[in-house]
Motif scaffolding. Structure first.
Motif, mmCIF file in Angstrom:
data_model
loop_
_atom_site.group_PDB
_atom_site.id
_atom_site.type_symbol
_atom_site.label_atom_id
_atom_site.label_comp_id
_atom_site.label_asym_id
_atom_site.label_seq_id
_atom_site.Cartn_x
_atom_site.Cartn_y
_atom_site.Cartn_z
ATOM 1 N N GLU A 44 20.373 16.770 21.395
ATOM 2 C CA GLU A 44 20.534 18.194 21.722
ATOM 3 C C GLU A 44 21.582 18.845 20.824
ATOM 4 O OE1 GLU A 44 20.987 20.713 25.827
ATOM 5 O OE2 GLU A 44 22.480 19.155 25.483
ATOM 6 N N THR A 45 21.262 20.029 20.314
ATOM 7 C CA THR A 45 22.146 20.809 19.432
ATOM 8 C C THR A 45 22.870 19.915 18.421
ATOM 9 O OG1 THR A 45 23.978 20.816 21.062
ATOM 10 C CG2 THR A 45 22.490 22.706 21.070
ATOM 11 N N TRP A 46 22.125 18.974 17.847
ATOM 12 C CA TRP A 46 22.730 18.076 16.855
ATOM 13 C C TRP A 46 23.208 18.862 15.645
ATOM 14 C CZ3 TRP A 46 22.208 15.504 12.058
ATOM 15 C CH2 TRP A 46 22.873 14.281 11.973
ATOM 16 N N LEU A 47 22.533 19.955 15.370
ATOM 17 C CA LEU A 47 22.989 20.883 14.346
ATOM 18 C C LEU A 47 23.567 22.110 15.032
ATOM 19 C CD1 LEU A 47 19.893 20.769 11.927
ATOM 20 C CD2 LEU A 47 22.042 19.510 11.675
ATOM 21 N N PRO A 48 24.834 22.434 14.830
ATOM 22 C CA PRO A 48 25.846 21.732 14.036
ATOM 23 C C PRO A 48 26.730 20.822 14.891
ATOM 24 C CG PRO A 48 26.731 23.846 14.646
ATOM 25 C CD PRO A 48 25.369 23.746 15.308
ATOM 26 N N GLY A 49 26.237 20.435 16.082
ATOM 27 C CA GLY A 49 27.008 19.652 17.036
ATOM 28 C C GLY A 49 27.089 20.373 18.370
ATOM 29 N N PRO A 67 33.368 31.903 16.201
ATOM 30 C CA PRO A 67 32.975 32.316 14.846
ATOM 31 C C PRO A 67 32.493 31.155 13.979
ATOM 32 C CG PRO A 67 34.963 33.468 15.508
ATOM 33 C CD PRO A 67 34.702 32.429 16.571
ATOM 34 N N GLU A 68 33.210 30.022 14.009
ATOM 35 C CA GLU A 68 32.795 28.869 13.208
ATOM 36 C C GLU A 68 31.478 28.299 13.732
ATOM 37 O OE1 GLU A 68 34.624 24.680 11.448
ATOM 38 O OE2 GLU A 68 35.495 25.560 13.271
ATOM 39 N N TYR A 69 31.349 28.235 15.054
ATOM 40 C CA TYR A 69 30.121 27.678 15.619
ATOM 41 C C TYR A 69 28.933 28.571 15.282
ATOM 42 C CZ TYR A 69 27.267 24.912 18.776
ATOM 43 O OH TYR A 69 26.298 24.072 19.279
ATOM 44 N N HIS A 70 29.106 29.874 15.387
ATOM 45 C CA HIS A 70 28.027 30.813 15.096
ATOM 46 C C HIS A 70 27.633 30.737 13.621
ATOM 47 C CE1 HIS A 70 25.560 34.357 15.982
ATOM 48 N NE2 HIS A 70 25.961 34.860 14.819
ATOM 49 N N ALA A 71 28.614 30.654 12.749
ATOM 50 C CA ALA A 71 28.339 30.613 11.312
ATOM 51 C C ALA A 71 27.575 29.356 10.930
ATOM 52 C CB ALA A 71 29.642 30.695 10.526
ATOM 53 N N GLY A 98 17.201 18.963 17.485
ATOM 54 C CA GLY A 98 17.932 19.850 18.372
ATOM 55 C C GLY A 98 18.961 20.635 17.585
ATOM 56 N N TYR A 99 18.995 21.947 17.801
ATOM 57 C CA TYR A 99 19.941 22.761 17.024
ATOM 58 C C TYR A 99 20.351 24.009 17.786
ATOM 59 C CZ TYR A 99 16.300 26.202 15.598
ATOM 60 O OH TYR A 99 15.328 27.195 15.564
ATOM 61 N N SER A 100 21.497 24.544 17.392
ATOM 62 C CA SER A 100 21.936 25.838 17.895
ATOM 63 C C SER A 100 21.264 26.903 17.048
ATOM 64 C CB SER A 100 23.469 25.960 17.794
ATOM 65 O OG SER A 100 23.879 27.286 18.086
ATOM 66 N N GLU A 101 20.332 27.626 17.670
ATOM 67 C CA GLU A 101 19.576 28.648 16.957
ATOM 68 C C GLU A 101 20.320 29.974 16.987
ATOM 69 O OE1 GLU A 101 15.342 31.123 17.124
ATOM 70 O OE2 GLU A 101 15.667 29.427 18.492
ATOM 71 N N ARG A 102 20.523 30.549 15.830
ATOM 72 C CA ARG A 102 21.182 31.853 15.720
ATOM 73 C C ARG A 102 20.135 32.933 15.512
ATOM 74 N NH1 ARG A 102 24.379 31.322 11.002
ATOM 75 N NH2 ARG A 102 22.812 32.448 9.772
ATOM 76 N N GLU A 103 20.176 33.947 16.359
ATOM 77 C CA GLU A 103 19.334 35.130 16.177
ATOM 78 C C GLU A 103 20.197 36.351 16.441
ATOM 79 O OE1 GLU A 103 14.862 36.356 17.209
ATOM 80 O OE2 GLU A 103 16.130 36.241 18.988
ATOM 81 N N GLY A 104 20.460 37.120 15.395
ATOM 82 C CA GLY A 104 21.377 38.239 15.535
ATOM 83 C C GLY A 104 22.762 37.732 15.909
ATOM 84 N N GLY A 105 23.308 38.274 16.987
ATOM 85 C CA GLY A 105 24.623 37.854 17.441
ATOM 86 C C GLY A 105 24.589 36.824 18.542
#
Length: 337
Positions: A44-49, A67-71, A98-105
């Protein structure tokens, strides 16, 4: 379903470094492919952790990491996703990441399924982030609660405590899932405070899913490693919350389960990285479903029935042009363009 060798990953990413973690993922995929794996599943959320920082202090303290996690979170249509698609095609594997998906903010706890030719078969978002995760991530919807046709059979994926939700599980079973990826973070957080977050309960959930769904279950699991401690264990209290046994790596409890509930692999020590392999024989599914097919002869739709809302929730729908809110397969060549 075709018989294949499958691989479940027990490893830590390069914490909060998306590009370095993708490079590490490629080394893992290359090794798994060399050993004959046709399916490789990541935690789960292996990218970026996983955002362990959300569990370790006040909301104000957690916000400082956003900010670092979002970037370092990843967009669906991005050069980083293209690296994963190219990786799957290069090594001829079906990849579940598994990854943290960024969409907009915003961010979502997502899983992408990439086929062996590099095409995205599915991108899904965790329906309900668990507890403190809701301060970091948004919610998914029913549009991507889907089991897909992969090169070897019916493949689905869920994150973490989605395996505790009976209706979510039934939605997957009813789509005749044959192979399932149960993605988990590490299991050392809060070990002395919350037994339910530990490996006994959560591996039990993966095993039970296999039996209930008459499906093979790959349960990849990450490790809380020195990189996490270096960034987050800024006090003895935070170190204890991350891993009460010591400040050393730990929490890796990956496993693969057969449709009859058997563990198919010898576990890797919880503080070590590695890959678990298992040969998936479809005849085992047939035998299991002969006793209890949850979407067939063992169901009672005249008494109990699940309603699944496939509507994709978006804040804006454009009138007069096609609505692309839903998900469609993204071929590799289109992504490259």
């Amino acid at each position: 379903m075709k018989a294949i060798k499958a691989a479940a990953v027990q490893a830590a990413p390069v914490y909060l470094d998306l590009h370095a973690s993708i490079s590490k993922a490629e080394r893992i995929v290359a090794e798994a492919s060399e050993n004959g794996a046709k399916l490789v599943a990541f935690p789960e959320t292996w990218l970026p952790g996983y955002p362990f920082f959300a569990w370790l202090g006040s909301p104000a303290d957690s916000i400082g990491h956003i900010p670092e996690y979002h970037a370092n979170s990843m967009e669906l249509r991005s050069p980083e996703m293209l690296r994963l698609q190219t990786m799957a095609a290069r090594y001829g594997v079906t990849l579940v990441m598994g990854y943290s998906e960024r969409e907009g903010g915003s961010r979502y706890m997502s899983q992408v399924i990439i086929g062996e030719h590099g095409e995205i078969l599915l991108n899904r978002r965790k329906l309900k982030p668990t507890l403190i995760e809701r301060t970091i991530f948004g919610e998914g919807d029913g549009s991507d609660l889907v089991v897909v046709d992969s090169a070897f059979g019916r493949l689905g994926a869920l994150n973490c405590w989605e395996h505790m939700q009976p209706l979510v599980k039934m939605a997957m079973f009813a789509q005749h899932e044959e192979v399932h990826v149960a993605s988990w973070p590490a299991f050392s957080l809060y070990r002395e405070l919350a037994y339910a977050l530990g490996p006994e309960v959560n591996n039990g959930a993966s095993r039970q899913y296999a039996v209930e769904g008459s499906a093979f279950v790959l349960a990849p699991c990450a490790i809380i490693d020195a990189g996490v401690f270096d960034k987050l264990a800024t006090s003895s209290e935070k170190a204890m919350l991350l891993n009460p046994q010591s400040s050393a790596p730990g929490g890796g409890f990956a496993q693969i389960y057969a449709p009859d509930g058997r563990a198919m692999c010898e576990p890797i020590p919880q503080d070590q990285e590695g890959i678990l392999y298992a040969d998936l024989d479809p005849s085992v599914i047939t035998i299991s479903k002969a006793a209890a097919d949850p979407a067939g002869h063992y169901s009672r739709p005249d008494v109990l029935k699940l309603v699944l809302n496939r509507e994709s929730r978006r804040v804006m729908e454009e009138v007069g042009r096609p609505n692309h809110a839903g998900f469609a397969v993204i071929p590799l060549e289109e992504a490259e363009a």
